[in-house]
Design a protein around this motif. Structure first.
Motif, PDB file in Angstrom:
ATOM      1  N   LEU A 100       3.269   5.583  -5.119  1.00 13.79           N
ATOM      2  CA  LEU A 100       2.110   5.834  -4.260  1.00 13.79           C
ATOM      3  C   LEU A 100       2.382   5.143  -2.928  1.00 13.79           C
ATOM      4  CD1 LEU A 100      -0.686   5.128  -6.900  1.00 13.79           C
ATOM      5  CD2 LEU A 100       0.287   7.349  -6.242  1.00 13.79           C
ATOM      6  N   ALA A 101       2.494   5.929  -1.859  1.00 11.46           N
ATOM      7  CA  ALA A 101       2.890   5.399  -0.554  1.00 11.46           C
ATOM      8  C   ALA A 101       1.857   5.760   0.501  1.00 11.46           C
ATOM      9  CB  ALA A 101       4.251   5.945  -0.147  1.00 11.46           C
ATOM     10  N   ASP A 102       1.574   4.813   1.379  1.00  8.44           N
ATOM     11  CA  ASP A 102       0.724   5.101   2.533  1.00  8.44           C
ATOM     12  C   ASP A 102       1.328   6.279   3.308  1.00  8.44           C
ATOM     13  OD1 ASP A 102      -0.125   4.827   5.462  1.00  8.44           O
ATOM     14  OD2 ASP A 102      -1.408   3.318   4.525  1.00  8.44           O
ATOM     15  N   ARG A 103       0.472   7.178   3.774  1.00 11.03           N
ATOM     16  CA  ARG A 103       0.943   8.396   4.423  1.00 11.03           C
ATOM     17  C   ARG A 103       1.785   8.126   5.666  1.00 11.03           C
ATOM     18  NH1 ARG A 103       0.477  13.542   3.892  1.00 11.03           N
ATOM     19  NH2 ARG A 103      -0.915  13.310   2.119  1.00 11.03           N
ATOM     20  N   LEU A 104       1.615   6.962   6.311  1.00 13.56           N
ATOM     21  CA  LEU A 104       2.325   6.693   7.556  1.00 13.56           C
ATOM     22  C   LEU A 104       3.495   5.718   7.402  1.00 13.56           C
ATOM     23  CD1 LEU A 104      -0.507   6.569  10.251  1.00 13.56           C
ATOM     24  CD2 LEU A 104       0.828   8.519   9.419  1.00 13.56           C
ATOM     25  N   VAL A 105       3.990   5.508   6.183  1.00 17.32           N
ATOM     26  CA  VAL A 105       5.148   4.629   6.051  1.00 17.32           C
ATOM     27  C   VAL A 105       6.347   5.235   6.781  1.00 17.32           C
ATOM     28  CG1 VAL A 105       4.424   3.539   3.903  1.00 17.32           C
ATOM     29  CG2 VAL A 105       5.846   5.603   3.815  1.00 17.32           C
ATOM     30  N   HIS A 106       7.286   4.377   7.145  1.00  8.34           N
ATOM     31  CA  HIS A 106       8.427   4.746   7.980  1.00  8.34           C
ATOM     32  C   HIS A 106       9.314   5.785   7.296  1.00  8.34           C
ATOM     33  CE1 HIS A 106      12.145   4.107  10.337  1.00  8.34           C
ATOM     34  NE2 HIS A 106      11.319   3.729  11.297  1.00  8.34           N
ATOM     35  N   HIS A 107       9.967   6.600   8.121  1.00 13.89           N
ATOM     36  CA  HIS A 107      10.864   7.645   7.614  1.00 13.89           C
ATOM     37  C   HIS A 107      11.927   7.085   6.683  1.00 13.89           C
ATOM     38  CE1 HIS A 107      14.417  10.317   7.809  1.00 13.89           C
ATOM     39  NE2 HIS A 107      13.526  11.281   7.831  1.00 13.89           N
ATOM     40  N   GLY A 125      14.279  10.439  -7.056  1.00  7.48           N
ATOM     41  CA  GLY A 125      13.914  11.264  -8.204  1.00  7.48           C
ATOM     42  C   GLY A 125      12.559  10.931  -8.780  1.00  7.48           C
ATOM     43  N   ALA A 126      11.922   9.850  -8.275  1.00 10.53           N
ATOM     44  CA  ALA A 126      10.575   9.506  -8.720  1.00 10.53           C
ATOM     45  C   ALA A 126       9.570  10.487  -8.132  1.00 10.53           C
ATOM     46  CB  ALA A 126      10.237   8.083  -8.294  1.00 10.53           C
ATOM     47  N   ARG A 127       8.424  10.581  -8.766  1.00 10.30           N
ATOM     48  CA  ARG A 127       7.352  11.416  -8.214  1.00 10.30           C
ATOM     49  C   ARG A 127       6.674  10.650  -7.084  1.00 10.30           C
ATOM     50  NH1 ARG A 127       1.456  12.464 -10.834  1.00 10.30           N
ATOM     51  NH2 ARG A 127       0.614  13.728  -9.135  1.00 10.30           N
ATOM     52  N   LEU A 128       6.589  11.269  -5.912  1.00 10.06           N
ATOM     53  CA  LEU A 128       5.995  10.634  -4.738  1.00 10.06           C
ATOM     54  C   LEU A 128       4.645  11.254  -4.448  1.00 10.06           C
ATOM     55  CD1 LEU A 128       5.984   8.895  -2.154  1.00 10.06           C
ATOM     56  CD2 LEU A 128       7.343  10.706  -1.046  1.00 10.06           C
ATOM     57  N   GLN A 129       3.622  10.408  -4.317  1.00 10.33           N
ATOM     58  CA  GLN A 129       2.295  10.855  -3.907  1.00 10.33           C
ATOM     59  C   GLN A 129       1.822   9.931  -2.792  1.00 10.33           C
ATOM     60  OE1 GLN A 129      -0.421  11.508  -7.106  1.00 10.33           O
ATOM     61  NE2 GLN A 129      -2.057  12.261  -5.793  1.00 10.33           N
ATOM     62  N   ARG A 130       1.349  10.508  -1.692  1.00  8.45           N
ATOM     63  CA  ARG A 130       0.968   9.717  -0.529  1.00  8.45           C
ATOM     64  C   ARG A 130      -0.551   9.673  -0.407  1.00  8.45           C
ATOM     65  NH1 ARG A 130       5.226  12.060   3.893  1.00  8.45           N
ATOM     66  NH2 ARG A 130       4.617  10.239   5.100  1.00  8.45           N
ATOM     67  N   TYR A 131      -1.094   8.463  -0.259  1.00  9.25           N
ATOM     68  CA  TYR A 131      -2.536   8.315  -0.039  1.00  9.25           C
ATOM     69  C   TYR A 131      -2.808   8.231   1.456  1.00  9.25           C
ATOM     70  CZ  TYR A 131      -1.389   3.271   0.230  1.00  9.25           C
ATOM     71  OH  TYR A 131      -0.843   2.053   0.558  1.00  9.25           O
ATOM     72  N   GLU A 132      -4.028   8.587   1.852  1.00 13.08           N
ATOM     73  CA  GLU A 132      -4.359   8.601   3.275  1.00 13.08           C
ATOM     74  C   GLU A 132      -4.210   7.205   3.872  1.00 13.08           C
ATOM     75  OE1 GLU A 132      -4.845  11.288   5.123  1.00 13.08           O
ATOM     76  OE2 GLU A 132      -4.468  12.446   3.298  1.00 13.08           O
ATOM     77  N   LEU A 138      -4.175   3.731   5.031  1.00 14.40           N
ATOM     78  CA  LEU A 138      -5.008   2.538   4.833  1.00 14.40           C
ATOM     79  C   LEU A 138      -6.194   2.756   3.903  1.00 14.40           C
ATOM     80  CD1 LEU A 138      -5.155   1.054   8.465  1.00 14.40           C
ATOM     81  CD2 LEU A 138      -3.431   0.673   6.697  1.00 14.40           C
ATOM     82  N   GLN A 139      -6.255   3.887   3.235  1.00 17.50           N
ATOM     83  CA  GLN A 139      -7.415   4.194   2.380  1.00 17.50           C
ATOM     84  C   GLN A 139      -7.197   3.623   0.982  1.00 17.50           C
ATOM     85  OE1 GLN A 139     -10.295   5.539   3.686  1.00 17.50           O
ATOM     86  NE2 GLN A 139      -9.078   5.115   5.530  1.00 17.50           N
ATOM     87  N   LEU A 140      -7.527   2.348   0.834  1.00 18.24           N
ATOM     88  CA  LEU A 140      -7.261   1.666  -0.432  1.00 18.24           C
ATOM     89  C   LEU A 140      -8.206   2.086  -1.535  1.00 18.24           C
ATOM     90  CD1 LEU A 140      -6.263  -1.928   0.709  1.00 18.24           C
ATOM     91  CD2 LEU A 140      -4.891   0.160   0.547  1.00 18.24           C
ATOM     92  N   ASP A 141      -9.376   2.635  -1.188  1.00 16.94           N
ATOM     93  CA  ASP A 141     -10.244   3.194  -2.227  1.00 16.94           C
ATOM     94  C   ASP A 141      -9.585   4.410  -2.869  1.00 16.94           C
ATOM     95  OD1 ASP A 141     -12.158   1.255  -1.809  1.00 16.94           O
ATOM     96  OD2 ASP A 141     -13.390   2.498  -0.489  1.00 16.94           O
ATOM     97  N   GLN A 142      -8.912   5.226  -2.065  1.00 14.17           N
ATOM     98  CA  GLN A 142      -8.179   6.357  -2.616  1.00 14.17           C
ATOM     99  C   GLN A 142      -7.005   5.876  -3.458  1.00 14.17           C
ATOM    100  OE1 GLN A 142      -6.195   8.927   0.188  1.00 14.17           O
ATOM    101  NE2 GLN A 142      -5.894  10.551  -1.314  1.00 14.17           N
ATOM    102  N   LEU A 143      -6.311   4.835  -2.989  1.00 12.45           N
ATOM    103  CA  LEU A 143      -5.232   4.249  -3.785  1.00 12.45           C
ATOM    104  C   LEU A 143      -5.764   3.753  -5.122  1.00 12.45           C
ATOM    105  CD1 LEU A 143      -2.365   3.165  -4.205  1.00 12.45           C
ATOM    106  CD2 LEU A 143      -3.047   1.115  -2.927  1.00 12.45           C
ATOM    107  N   ASP A 144      -6.912   3.090  -5.106  1.00 10.19           N
ATOM    108  CA  ASP A 144      -7.534   2.598  -6.335  1.00 10.19           C
ATOM    109  C   ASP A 144      -7.785   3.754  -7.297  1.00 10.19           C
ATOM    110  OD1 ASP A 144      -9.042   1.325  -8.299  1.00 10.19           O
ATOM    111  OD2 ASP A 144     -10.428   0.387  -6.897  1.00 10.19           O
ATOM    112  N   ALA A 145      -8.326   4.850  -6.787  1.00 14.09           N
ATOM    113  CA  ALA A 145      -8.618   6.006  -7.636  1.00 14.09           C
ATOM    114  C   ALA A 145      -7.339   6.595  -8.234  1.00 14.09           C
ATOM    115  CB  ALA A 145      -9.369   7.062  -6.828  1.00 14.09           C
TER     116      ALA A 145
END
Length: 248
Positions: free
Chosen positions: A50-57, A67-74, A76-83
């Protein structure tokens, strides 16, 4: 791997570990290599990142190769990360959470104390890139992780030698020595790159001493930053609110 590690490298890593509050570390030829190498190797196929949407390239490049599954949260939205963490709590997967401390383009930052609390609840692997917080935040200029008092919660801390520390290259720090040894033996960016020169390591050590000495000026720098941005706004320019005081 064979001849690229000298006394200046060992000295610098020891100083960086003491500065940030970590056990061991590695030096890399660049910040891109550090992020790509760490995140291309430590997450495994079947893991969830789970990575912040704006992490560096550089972080995304490594994750896409892992090969891991990558999902990006909006951003700085830590409530979404929590969910997302709650949703995957019973999946049996190893979960990584990846963020920067200060984000390079916007200059904003996550609530690292809240992220540490989420880690206590969910038990994920936390990776933080401190490249843009060094010098400006934290006791002795050690960054936002130290300012927030959450170093024990961070599994991998990545920093650069090419910005505040006035040299070239980068570093990654760990509490668990097994992570370091795994990267030494599996990260192509470390194995197949020319080693960081002893001169770069020595320059970074000297700069680190100056950063610690100058860090007492953080409050004044941050006040000046806020005043400058306020003046821009008063004159009709669009400007961010400026930094908060995180000099603890």
């Amino acid at each position: 791997m064979i001849t690229g590690w000298r006394e200046p490298h060992e000295t610098l890593v020891s100083e960086l570990c003491a500065w940030h509050g970590f056990t061991c570390g590695l030096l890399w030829s660049s910040g891109y290599a550090a992020n790509s190498g760490v995140l291309g190797v430590l997450p495994q196929r079947g893991d969830l990142v789970l990575a912040d949407r704006l992490v560096h390239h550089s972080m995304i490049a490594g994750l896409l190769r892992s090969g891991a599954r990558l999902q990006r949260y909006e951003h700085l939205q830590l409530d979404q990360l929590d969910a997302l963490l709650e949703k995957n709590a019973s999946s049996g997967r190893t979960v990584f959470v990846v963020t920067e401390s200060v984000f390079s383009m916007d200059g904003d930052y996550p609530d690292l104390a809240k992220m540490a609390e989420l880690k206590r609840r969910y038990g994920f692997v936390l990776v933080v890139d401190e490249a843009h917080a060094l010098g400006w935040y934290g006791a002795e200029g050690a960054g936002l992780v130290r300012a927030a008092g959450v170093a024990e919660a961070v599994d991998v801390l990545i920093g650069t030698l090419g910005k505040t520390l006035a040299s070239g290259g980068a570093y990654s720090l760990f509490h668990n020595t097994n992570l370091r040894e795994y990267l030494v033996n599996h990260a192509g960016e470390f194995i197949y790159s020319t080693a960081l020169s002893p001169l770069c390591a020595a320059v970074a050590s000297a700069a680190l001493g100056r950063v610690k000495e100058l860090s007492t000026g953080q409050a004044a720098w941050q006040d000046n930053s806020r005043a400058f941005r306020t003046r821009l706004q008063q004159d009709g320019w669009s400007a961010a609110e400026g930094t908060h005081d995180r000099s603890g």
